[in-house]
Design a protein around this motif. Structure first.
Motif, PDB file in Angstrom:
ATOM      1  N   ILE A 134       0.874  -1.174   0.000  1.00 39.99           N
ATOM      2  CA  ILE A 134       0.000   0.000   0.000  1.00 39.99           C
ATOM      3  C   ILE A 134       0.912   1.225   0.000  1.00 39.99           C
ATOM      4  O   ILE A 134       1.515   1.576   1.006  1.00 39.99           O
ATOM      5  N   VAL A 135       1.044   1.842  -1.152  1.00 36.32           N
ATOM      6  CA  VAL A 135       1.980   2.962  -1.288  1.00 36.32           C
ATOM      7  C   VAL A 135       1.377   4.225  -0.683  1.00 36.32           C
ATOM      8  O   VAL A 135       0.156   4.318  -0.499  1.00 36.32           O
ATOM      9  N   SER A 136       2.219   5.174  -0.400  1.00 40.72           N
ATOM     10  CA  SER A 136       1.732   6.444   0.130  1.00 40.72           C
ATOM     11  C   SER A 136       1.074   7.254  -0.979  1.00 40.72           C
ATOM     12  O   SER A 136       1.256   6.981  -2.170  1.00 40.72           O
ATOM     13  N   HIS A 137       0.280   8.259  -0.581  1.00 38.73           N
ATOM     14  CA  HIS A 137      -0.360   9.113  -1.576  1.00 38.73           C
ATOM     15  C   HIS A 137       0.689   9.791  -2.460  1.00 38.73           C
ATOM     16  O   HIS A 137       0.509   9.909  -3.681  1.00 38.73           O
ATOM     17  N   ALA A 138       1.777  10.230  -1.842  1.00 37.09           N
ATOM     18  CA  ALA A 138       2.824  10.922  -2.600  1.00 37.09           C
ATOM     19  C   ALA A 138       3.470   9.975  -3.614  1.00 37.09           C
ATOM     20  O   ALA A 138       3.717  10.345  -4.763  1.00 37.09           O
ATOM     21  N   ASP A 139       3.737   8.724  -3.194  1.00 38.11           N
ATOM     22  CA  ASP A 139       4.366   7.765  -4.103  1.00 38.11           C
ATOM     23  C   ASP A 139       3.412   7.364  -5.230  1.00 38.11           C
ATOM     24  O   ASP A 139       3.838   7.159  -6.366  1.00 38.11           O
ATOM     25  N   TRP A 140       2.108   7.229  -4.917  1.00 39.35           N
ATOM     26  CA  TRP A 140       1.144   6.882  -5.960  1.00 39.35           C
ATOM     27  C   TRP A 140       1.108   7.958  -7.050  1.00 39.35           C
ATOM     28  O   TRP A 140       1.068   7.673  -8.242  1.00 39.35           O
ATOM     29  N   ASP A 141       1.143   9.236  -6.622  1.00 39.00           N
ATOM     30  CA  ASP A 141       1.044  10.345  -7.572  1.00 39.00           C
ATOM     31  C   ASP A 141       2.371  10.638  -8.270  1.00 39.00           C
ATOM     32  O   ASP A 141       2.394  10.910  -9.481  1.00 39.00           O
ATOM     33  N   ASN A 142       3.466  10.579  -7.525  1.00 43.27           N
ATOM     34  CA  ASN A 142       4.739  11.052  -8.066  1.00 43.27           C
ATOM     35  C   ASN A 142       5.642   9.941  -8.588  1.00 43.27           C
ATOM     36  O   ASN A 142       6.446  10.174  -9.494  1.00 43.27           O
ATOM     37  N   LEU A 143       5.527   8.740  -8.020  1.00 42.60           N
ATOM     38  CA  LEU A 143       6.394   7.650  -8.469  1.00 42.60           C
ATOM     39  C   LEU A 143       5.645   6.726  -9.426  1.00 42.60           C
ATOM     40  O   LEU A 143       6.066   6.534 -10.563  1.00 42.60           O
ATOM     41  N   TYR A 172       4.326   5.375 -15.198  1.00 38.07           N
ATOM     42  CA  TYR A 172       3.445   4.916 -16.271  1.00 38.07           C
ATOM     43  C   TYR A 172       3.187   6.005 -17.309  1.00 38.07           C
ATOM     44  O   TYR A 172       3.055   5.718 -18.505  1.00 38.07           O
ATOM     45  N   PHE A 173       3.100   7.261 -16.856  1.00 43.12           N
ATOM     46  CA  PHE A 173       2.789   8.370 -17.764  1.00 43.12           C
ATOM     47  C   PHE A 173       3.767   9.521 -17.495  1.00 43.12           C
ATOM     48  O   PHE A 173       3.441  10.485 -16.804  1.00 43.12           O
ATOM     49  N   PRO A 174       5.002   9.402 -18.014  1.00 41.08           N
ATOM     50  CA  PRO A 174       6.027  10.414 -17.739  1.00 41.08           C
ATOM     51  C   PRO A 174       5.697  11.749 -18.396  1.00 41.08           C
ATOM     52  O   PRO A 174       4.982  11.808 -19.399  1.00 41.08           O
ATOM     53  N   ALA A 175       6.219  12.805 -17.802  1.00 43.11           N
ATOM     54  CA  ALA A 175       5.996  14.146 -18.331  1.00 43.11           C
ATOM     55  C   ALA A 175       6.743  14.347 -19.647  1.00 43.11           C
ATOM     56  O   ALA A 175       7.662  13.588 -19.988  1.00 43.11           O
ATOM     57  N   LYS A 176       6.349  15.332 -20.368  1.00 45.79           N
ATOM     58  CA  LYS A 176       7.014  15.669 -21.639  1.00 45.79           C
ATOM     59  C   LYS A 176       8.496  15.958 -21.375  1.00 45.79           C
ATOM     60  O   LYS A 176       8.850  16.718 -20.470  1.00 45.79           O
ATOM     61  N   ALA A 231       8.995  -1.136 -11.165  1.00 45.09           N
ATOM     62  CA  ALA A 231      10.376  -1.093 -10.702  1.00 45.09           C
ATOM     63  C   ALA A 231      11.147  -0.076 -11.539  1.00 45.09           C
ATOM     64  O   ALA A 231      10.645   0.463 -12.519  1.00 45.09           O
ATOM     65  N   SER A 232      12.398   0.165 -11.167  1.00 43.63           N
ATOM     66  CA  SER A 232      13.201   1.146 -11.891  1.00 43.63           C
ATOM     67  C   SER A 232      13.609   0.647 -13.270  1.00 43.63           C
ATOM     68  O   SER A 232      14.031   1.432 -14.112  1.00 43.63           O
ATOM     69  N   GLU A 242       5.156 -17.438   3.328  1.00 44.03           N
ATOM     70  CA  GLU A 242       6.542 -16.995   3.242  1.00 44.03           C
ATOM     71  C   GLU A 242       6.767 -16.189   1.970  1.00 44.03           C
ATOM     72  O   GLU A 242       6.161 -16.475   0.932  1.00 44.03           O
ATOM     73  N   PRO A 243       7.622 -15.163   2.003  1.00 37.08           N
ATOM     74  CA  PRO A 243       7.924 -14.384   0.795  1.00 37.08           C
ATOM     75  C   PRO A 243       8.459 -15.283  -0.311  1.00 37.08           C
ATOM     76  O   PRO A 243       9.199 -16.242  -0.050  1.00 37.08           O
ATOM     77  N   ARG A 244       8.067 -14.992  -1.552  1.00 37.03           N
ATOM     78  CA  ARG A 244       8.523 -15.770  -2.695  1.00 37.03           C
ATOM     79  C   ARG A 244       8.557 -14.874  -3.918  1.00 37.03           C
ATOM     80  O   ARG A 244       8.047 -13.750  -3.888  1.00 37.03           O
ATOM     81  N   ASN A 245       9.160 -15.354  -4.972  1.00 38.99           N
ATOM     82  CA  ASN A 245       9.188 -14.605  -6.223  1.00 38.99           C
ATOM     83  C   ASN A 245       7.811 -14.669  -6.884  1.00 38.99           C
ATOM     84  O   ASN A 245       7.352 -15.740  -7.257  1.00 38.99           O
ATOM     85  N   CYS A 246       7.146 -13.535  -6.982  1.00 38.59           N
ATOM     86  CA  CYS A 246       5.822 -13.468  -7.591  1.00 38.59           C
ATOM     87  C   CYS A 246       5.533 -12.003  -7.922  1.00 38.59           C
ATOM     88  O   CYS A 246       6.249 -11.099  -7.476  1.00 38.59           O
ATOM     89  N   PRO A 247       4.492 -11.734  -8.719  1.00 39.04           N
ATOM     90  CA  PRO A 247       4.221 -10.359  -9.150  1.00 39.04           C
ATOM     91  C   PRO A 247       4.020  -9.392  -7.990  1.00 39.04           C
ATOM     92  O   PRO A 247       3.455  -9.740  -6.954  1.00 39.04           O
ATOM     93  N   ARG A 248       4.483  -8.158  -8.196  1.00 39.15           N
ATOM     94  CA  ARG A 248       4.323  -7.086  -7.204  1.00 39.15           C
ATOM     95  C   ARG A 248       3.227  -6.122  -7.646  1.00 39.15           C
ATOM     96  O   ARG A 248       3.194  -5.711  -8.809  1.00 39.15           O
ATOM     97  N   LEU A 249       2.362  -5.770  -6.716  1.00 41.12           N
ATOM     98  CA  LEU A 249       1.303  -4.817  -7.007  1.00 41.12           C
ATOM     99  C   LEU A 249       1.443  -3.598  -6.099  1.00 41.12           C
ATOM    100  O   LEU A 249       1.812  -3.709  -4.940  1.00 41.12           O
ATOM    101  N   ALA A 250       1.130  -2.437  -6.666  1.00 39.87           N
ATOM    102  CA  ALA A 250       1.033  -1.199  -5.877  1.00 39.87           C
ATOM    103  C   ALA A 250      -0.449  -0.938  -5.647  1.00 39.87           C
ATOM    104  O   ALA A 250      -1.224  -0.843  -6.591  1.00 39.87           O
ATOM    105  N   VAL A 251      -0.857  -0.832  -4.380  1.00 38.84           N
ATOM    106  CA  VAL A 251      -2.266  -0.638  -4.029  1.00 38.84           C
ATOM    107  C   VAL A 251      -2.510   0.840  -3.745  1.00 38.84           C
ATOM    108  O   VAL A 251      -1.761   1.492  -3.006  1.00 38.84           O
TER     109      VAL A 251
END
Length: 431
Positions: A311-320, A325-329, A383-384, A404-413
């Motif tokens: 669950i990302v922060s509001h700032a990370d959802w908007d700015n990161l 996904y939609f970079p500025a010009k 990711a970067s 247990e943690p494993r290799n699987c898809p990551r989601l940003a909520v």
């Protein structure tokens, strides 16, 4: 009869209704009463002296819809192969100083038959490639990497990292002499010692920048044998081989799996810079992906899947997240970025930004698109270097189903919905 808590971590087995009933009928006997109750009441099955958890799936075994109702596409996700030469038709960008991050350190599920004199026995064993000391040699394409593997340095249970003194030997006695002897015109571009190469690659802040030197394609057929000859003369560096990996090719080779000509064309596209006369098919593994589409439907799978979310922060959802996904010009695109540049929407978005002045582009991004993006519950956590990251997360990542943690898809909520009308759960029927 004592049962463990209902959510203990056990191997999962999915069964259909008919399979469940048949199994229960077989267990309905005086001498199997305990197994019967455990199976029908607690969903547990004793199999081969191990306890498994039963999931009843009414759709298991159901007939697939007619092929006319959905579309299937095939794609080549990645390619990995082993050679004893450098089978390329294009110039190769070689690292004078091997890029540390391009060393194979994670399991790619491939093993190499290896007879190791340092092991306790002389038998041939299957060793995972990432356990064998290796280093990056160079690249021919943006998504390609060729590595050299040193089976003579392998020792079971020891760190596969190559020590600095061995890296010095590799550079000064093997790599540089082989390259310079075949292409002396580039002698000045190869530092005389490994220490010099380290100094030239490090900036004033101590950060490394791994540059490359192009090696002509017409000499590559000589470079592989020359390198092997040089390594063969050094203790512990004998019997080297090359492993070539093409990563992130997904989306570049969509084709109809039933069309033999399309399958051949897709393979030719991926292997376009290889000299196929030097490639042995039995030494290569091709990762094939299937994409199934049904217009207006969300497809659900009959096997248990995992994901991890944050669950990302509001700032990370908007700015990161949003701006990835939609970079500025005019925003710079990271060199290592995968998947985004080949996505149709991304190319259309870049064209839209490039076709408007800065002020209009900002209005489109922040005032027209952002309100729509804020309504999404989740997106793949960018990711970067890629859109879909499947690396095993740390404590900040939450697994679904829990475990247990494993290799699987990551989601940003999206944090805007947490605590309101949404909960992070797996939709019934998808596991």
């Amino acid at each position: 009869m004592q049962l463990e808590p209902p959510d203990e971590d056990l191997p999962a087995i999915q069964v259909s209704l008919s399979e469940f009933v048949s199994a229960a009928e077989r267990m309905f006997a005086p001498d199997q009463l305990e197994n019967f109750l455990r199976f029908v009441l607690a969903g547990r099955l004793q199999s081969h002296n191990k306890l498994a958890r039963i999931f009843l799936n009414a759709r298991q075994g159901a007939l697939a819809p007619p092929t006319s109702e959905f579309q299937v596409y095939r794609d080549i996700d990645s390619v990995i192969g082993i050679t004893w030469d450098l089978p390329f038709q294009l110039p190769m960008a070689i690292f004078p100083l091997a890029s540390f991050r391009d060393t194979l350190t994670e399991d790619n599920h491939l093993k190499c038959p290896l007879s190791c004199p340092k092991c306790l026995h002389q038998d041939v064993i299957g060793v995972s490639l990432h356990r064998i000391p290796n280093m990056a040699l160079g690249k021919v394409d943006r998504r390609h990497i060729t590595r050299i593997f040193f089976p003579g340095l392998y020792c079971k249970g020891q760190n596969p990292a190559i020590p600095p003194e061995t890296m010095t030997l590799i550079y000064e006695k093997c790599l540089r002499p082989a390259v310079v002897s075949l292409n002396p015109v580039d002698r000045s571009r190869w530092p005389i010692t490994y220490s010099n190469a380290m100094d030239l690659a490090r900036d004033q802040k101590g950060q490394f920048h791994f540059g490359t030197v192009d090696f002509p394609s017409n000499l590559l057929n000589q470079l592989g044998p020359k390198l092997r000859e040089m390594f063969q003369m050094q203790d512990g560096l004998q019997d080297v081989f090359f492993v070539h990996e093409l990563r992130g090719t997904k989306g570049a080779s969509h084709h109809d799996p039933c069309d033999a000509g399309a399958r051949r064309a897709a393979l030719d596209t991926v292997f376009h810079f290889f000299d196929m006369s030097l490639v042995r098919p039995e030494d290569w593994v091709v990762d094939i992906g299937l994409e199934i589409q049904h217009e207006g439907h969300i497809l659900q799978w009959l096997t248990k899947g995992h994901l991890q979310y944050q669950i990302v922060s509001h700032a990370d959802w908007d700015n990161l997240v949003f701006k990835r996904y939609f970079p500025a010009k005019g925003a710079l695109t990271a060199k290592a970025l995968q998947q985004f540049p080949s996505a149709s929407y991304y190319r259309q978005w870049k064209a839209l930004m490039d076709g408007n002045d800065k002020d209009e582009a900002e209005i489109i991004q922040n005032h027209r698109l952002m309100p729509w993006f804020e309504k999404l519950y989740w997106v793949p956590h960018p990711a970067s270097d890629r859109m879909w990251s499947t690396k095993k997360g740390g404590k900040e990542w939450i697994m679904l189903p829990p475990g247990e943690p494993r290799n699987c898809p990551r989601l940003a909520v999206n944090p805007r919905f947490i605590g309101q009308d949404a909960a992070v759960v797996l939709v019934a029927g998808t596991s």
